[in-house]
Design a protein around this motif. Structure first.
Motif, short mmCIF file in Angstrom:
data_model
loop_
_atom_site.label_atom_id
_atom_site.label_comp_id
_atom_site.label_asym_id
_atom_site.label_seq_id
_atom_site.Cartn_x
_atom_site.Cartn_y
_atom_site.Cartn_z
N UNK A 50 -30.35 23.77 69.95
CA UNK A 50 -31.10 25.01 69.81
C UNK A 50 -30.41 26.11 70.60
N UNK A 51 -30.67 27.32 70.21
CA UNK A 51 -30.16 28.47 70.95
C UNK A 51 -31.26 29.52 71.03
N UNK A 52 -31.43 30.05 72.23
CA UNK A 52 -32.26 31.24 72.39
C UNK A 52 -31.30 32.41 72.38
N UNK A 53 -31.48 33.33 71.43
CA UNK A 53 -30.52 34.41 71.22
C UNK A 53 -31.17 35.79 71.27
N UNK A 54 -30.29 36.78 71.40
CA UNK A 54 -30.72 38.17 71.33
C UNK A 54 -29.71 38.97 70.50
N UNK A 55 -30.24 39.86 69.69
CA UNK A 55 -29.43 40.85 68.99
C UNK A 55 -29.89 42.22 69.44
N UNK A 56 -28.99 43.18 69.41
CA UNK A 56 -29.33 44.51 69.91
C UNK A 56 -28.83 45.60 68.97
N UNK A 57 -29.56 46.71 69.00
CA UNK A 57 -29.18 47.94 68.29
C UNK A 57 -28.95 47.68 66.80
N UNK A 58 -27.80 48.02 66.27
CA UNK A 58 -27.59 47.93 64.82
C UNK A 58 -27.47 46.49 64.33
N UNK A 59 -27.37 45.52 65.22
CA UNK A 59 -27.21 44.13 64.81
C UNK A 59 -28.53 43.43 64.52
N UNK A 60 -29.65 44.04 64.85
CA UNK A 60 -30.94 43.37 64.64
C UNK A 60 -31.21 43.18 63.15
N UNK A 61 -32.00 42.16 62.83
CA UNK A 61 -32.34 41.88 61.43
C UNK A 61 -33.48 42.78 60.98
N UNK A 62 -33.28 43.50 59.90
CA UNK A 62 -34.29 44.45 59.43
C UNK A 62 -35.60 43.76 59.04
N UNK A 63 -35.50 42.53 58.56
CA UNK A 63 -36.69 41.82 58.12
C UNK A 63 -37.28 40.90 59.20
N UNK A 64 -36.86 41.11 60.44
CA UNK A 64 -37.37 40.29 61.54
C UNK A 64 -38.87 40.51 61.71
N UNK A 65 -39.62 39.44 61.84
CA UNK A 65 -41.08 39.55 61.88
C UNK A 65 -41.66 39.88 63.24
N UNK A 66 -40.84 39.89 64.29
CA UNK A 66 -41.35 40.15 65.64
C UNK A 66 -41.05 41.56 66.11
N UNK A 67 -41.21 41.77 67.41
CA UNK A 67 -41.01 43.07 68.03
C UNK A 67 -39.53 43.41 68.11
N UNK A 68 -39.18 44.66 67.80
CA UNK A 68 -37.80 45.12 67.90
C UNK A 68 -37.65 46.29 68.88
N UNK A 69 -38.72 47.00 69.11
CA UNK A 69 -38.65 48.17 69.98
C UNK A 69 -39.36 47.95 71.30
N UNK A 70 -39.82 49.05 71.89
CA UNK A 70 -40.58 48.99 73.15
C UNK A 70 -42.06 48.87 72.79
N UNK A 71 -42.72 47.79 73.16
CA UNK A 71 -44.14 47.64 72.83
C UNK A 71 -44.97 48.82 73.37
N UNK A 72 -45.94 49.26 72.60
CA UNK A 72 -46.75 50.41 72.99
C UNK A 72 -47.50 50.18 74.30
N UNK A 73 -47.92 48.96 74.54
CA UNK A 73 -48.70 48.66 75.75
C UNK A 73 -47.85 47.95 76.80
N UNK A 74 -46.57 48.27 76.85
CA UNK A 74 -45.66 47.54 77.72
C UNK A 74 -46.05 47.64 79.20
N UNK A 75 -46.53 48.80 79.63
CA UNK A 75 -46.94 48.95 81.04
C UNK A 75 -48.10 48.02 81.37
N UNK A 76 -49.07 47.96 80.47
CA UNK A 76 -50.22 47.08 80.68
C UNK A 76 -49.80 45.61 80.67
N UNK A 77 -48.86 45.26 79.80
CA UNK A 77 -48.40 43.88 79.73
C UNK A 77 -47.68 43.47 81.00
N UNK A 78 -46.82 44.33 81.51
CA UNK A 78 -46.14 44.03 82.77
C UNK A 78 -47.15 43.90 83.92
#
Length: 535
Positions: free
Chosen positions: A427-455
């Motif tokens: 298995x691999x835990x991976x990261x893609x960034x910027x233009x390499x991200x998958x357009x059809x990815x079902x998860x979060x790609x940007x900065x979550x709106x409630x990121x301050x509250x989550x932290x």
């Protein structure tokens, strides 16, 4: 590049609730096996029967040269039977040695303070679970070190700085042990609050002839900080330290358009990312988990998972440091910086660090796993190049495995040989960034709106340390690397220690649990803060 075996000595959050139940049942099985041990009528058992010996004595095992004497224990009574086989006498008096720490006949430990969620008499007692303990009271055992007040290990001003009028203010964190619990010492562990407290501690230690060693969050595997053999060593941490001005935290623009952050060296990666991630910035390299101190990362050879980035300390551009005599200065010349990186605390105390940051407009956290058809070069490199999409130049790789997209900038690899044999699951835990991200990815790609509250939720979550009581996760992470995961109220490592006779089945369970939970962990933190960490 970072293919590692995932059966590690310490387990944190790679266990799902379902696997937790399985571990709990396995633990109950082990307890039943221990209780079923046959003991002779005279209260003895055969010394060659390991499980019987452990059940009879219930004593911690420590090597003779460990340099640690957390409590004075009587030697077990050993007799020989008619066949010449050694027998261990299960004396009831042995058990009392866990609770009478100074040998005065008065029980010092053996009582749990439910109001504080910790053992009573914290100076002498700590929560040390042993298999077959039925109550929290039974798990409160002696932990006070036997040392002369003339040594650092017995110095009352290091044990209780505020109560004894020490020439510095600091939080006493007991005695130093590393996070994995296999390096316990009697060295006092103190956490000064500011620069003047650090100077006061250094001056006091120098006057007494003590040696000051610097710790981070305690994740070093061996005796890098101290092995406990020298009773003149005092361990100092920046877990409670507050820096001055921009060196607590600040961000500045550079002439080339990039940004750099100055940060308290006693912070963890979590505390740094809590500030920079909402702005879209990251370190060029990062570890799998939050809970390492920044000073410890820079002072040691700590790697990240990036295919094109090196050690995390390679992105430290300036430091604020304190020398042995308390003088503070800024190190910004690269010729000198190269010596402070990976210096193991030998040159002085790193108080603050300036890091190079990089902007990522989009980030994709995900995992991929596959059962290999065979353990071969072709299958190995096929997984790395095609499944993991590792951004590694073809000129440094063999031709095996074909060609991949090279879209992933980061990868942390795991392989389960225990359950898979010659056809392991990888298995691999991976990261893609910027233009390499998958357009059809079902998860979060940007900065979550409630990121301050989550932290804030992560940082302020209440945790309980068996030695120190209740605190927030953010405090625990800075002080000693955050508490380990618990299953049915017991630490995973306590369970593993109690089931040494079941090493093979436990290895199969833990290895499988780690592999199956990597996707869950990546999704969970990806949706909450999407900062690249999955532990």
């Amino acid at each position: 590049r970072h293919l590692v075996q995932l059966s590690k000595a310490r387990v944190r959050t790679l266990v799902s609730p379902e696997m937790g139940l399985l571990l709990a049942w396995t633990c109950l099985f082990a307890v039943g096996a221990a209780l079923a041990t046959v003991v002779e009528e005279d209260g003895t058992c055969r010394a060659t029967d390991v499980s019987c010996r452990a059940a009879a004595l219930q004593k911690p095992v420590r090597s003779a040269d460990a340099g640690v004497n957390l409590m004075q224990l009587k030697k077990p009574t050993v007799v020989t039977d008619a066949e010449g086989v050694e027998l261990v006498q299960a004396n009831a008096s042995d058990q009392t040695e866990y609770y009478d720490c100074d040998g005065d006949g008065v029980q010092d430990c053996g009582k749990w303070d439910y109001s504080m969620a910790m053992c009573s008499n914290r100076l002498m007692c700590g929560h040390m679970y042993k298999l077959r303990d039925l109550t929290l009271d039974q798990s409160c055992r002696c932990r006070r070190c036997a040392a002369s007040p003339a040594t650092a290990q017995g110095d009352p001003m290091l044990k209780e700085p505020d109560a004894t009028g020490a020439p510095f203010k600091a939080l006493s964190w007991g005695v130093f042990k590393n996070w994995a619990d296999h390096m316990e010492t009697c060295a006092p562990w103190v956490m000064p609050h500011e620069d003047n407290d650090l100077r006061g501690l250094l001056a006091y230690a120098r006057g007494k002839g003590y040696k000051v060693r610097i710790s981070g969050a305690g994740h070093s595997a061996g005796g890098i900080v101290t092995d406990g053999k020298d009773d003149s060593v005092v361990v100092m941490s920046l877990a409670e330290y507050t820096a001055s001005g921009e060196w607590e935290f600040g961000i500045k623009d550079m002439p080339d358009g990039s940004k750099r952050a100055t940060v308290n060296a006693g912070w963890t990666q979590f505390h740094l990312y809590e500030r920079v991630r909402p702005l879209g910035f990251f370190l060029p390299a990062q570890t799998a988990g939050y809970f390492f101190s920044l000073g410890g990362i820079v002072a040691n050879s700590v790697h990240g998972g990036s295919y094109k980035a090196g050690f995390v300390h390679g992105y430290a551009t300036r430091m604020r440091v304190m020398h042995y005599d308390g003088t503070v200065r800024i190190v910004d010349d690269e010729e000198e910086m190269r010596y402070w990186r990976c210096s193991f605390g030998l040159l002085g105390i790193i108080l603050g660090i300036e890091f190079q940051l990089e902007k990522r407009e989009a980030l994709q956290m995900y995992s991929v796993d596959r059962k290999l058809d065979s353990w071969s070069s072709e299958e190995f490199w096929k997984f790395i190049k095609q499944d993991a999409e590792a951004d590694m130049p073809s000129e440094i790789l063999p031709a095996d495995g074909g060609v991949g997209t090279r879209k992933a900038w980061n990868g942390e690899f795991f392989a389960d040989f225990i359950n898979g044999g010659d056809t392991p699951k990888v298995a691999v835990y991976s990261q893609k960034a910027n233009s390499s991200v998958d357009e059809n990815f079902g998860g979060q790609l940007g900065i979550p709106e409630d990121i301050h509250e989550q932290y804030a939720t992560i940082k302020n979550r209440g945790v309980t340390d068996g030695w120190h009581g209740q605190m927030s996760w953010g405090e625990a992470a800075r002080r000693d690397g955050s508490p380990p995961i618990k299953i049915v109220g017991m630490g995973v490592n306590d369970i593993l220690d109690g089931m040494k006779g079941l090493k093979s089945p436990m290895a199969h369970v833990m290895s499988d649990a780690a592999m199956t939970n990597i996707p869950r962990l990546a999704r969970a933190l990806g949706n909450k803060v999407n900062d690249g960490f999955f532990l």
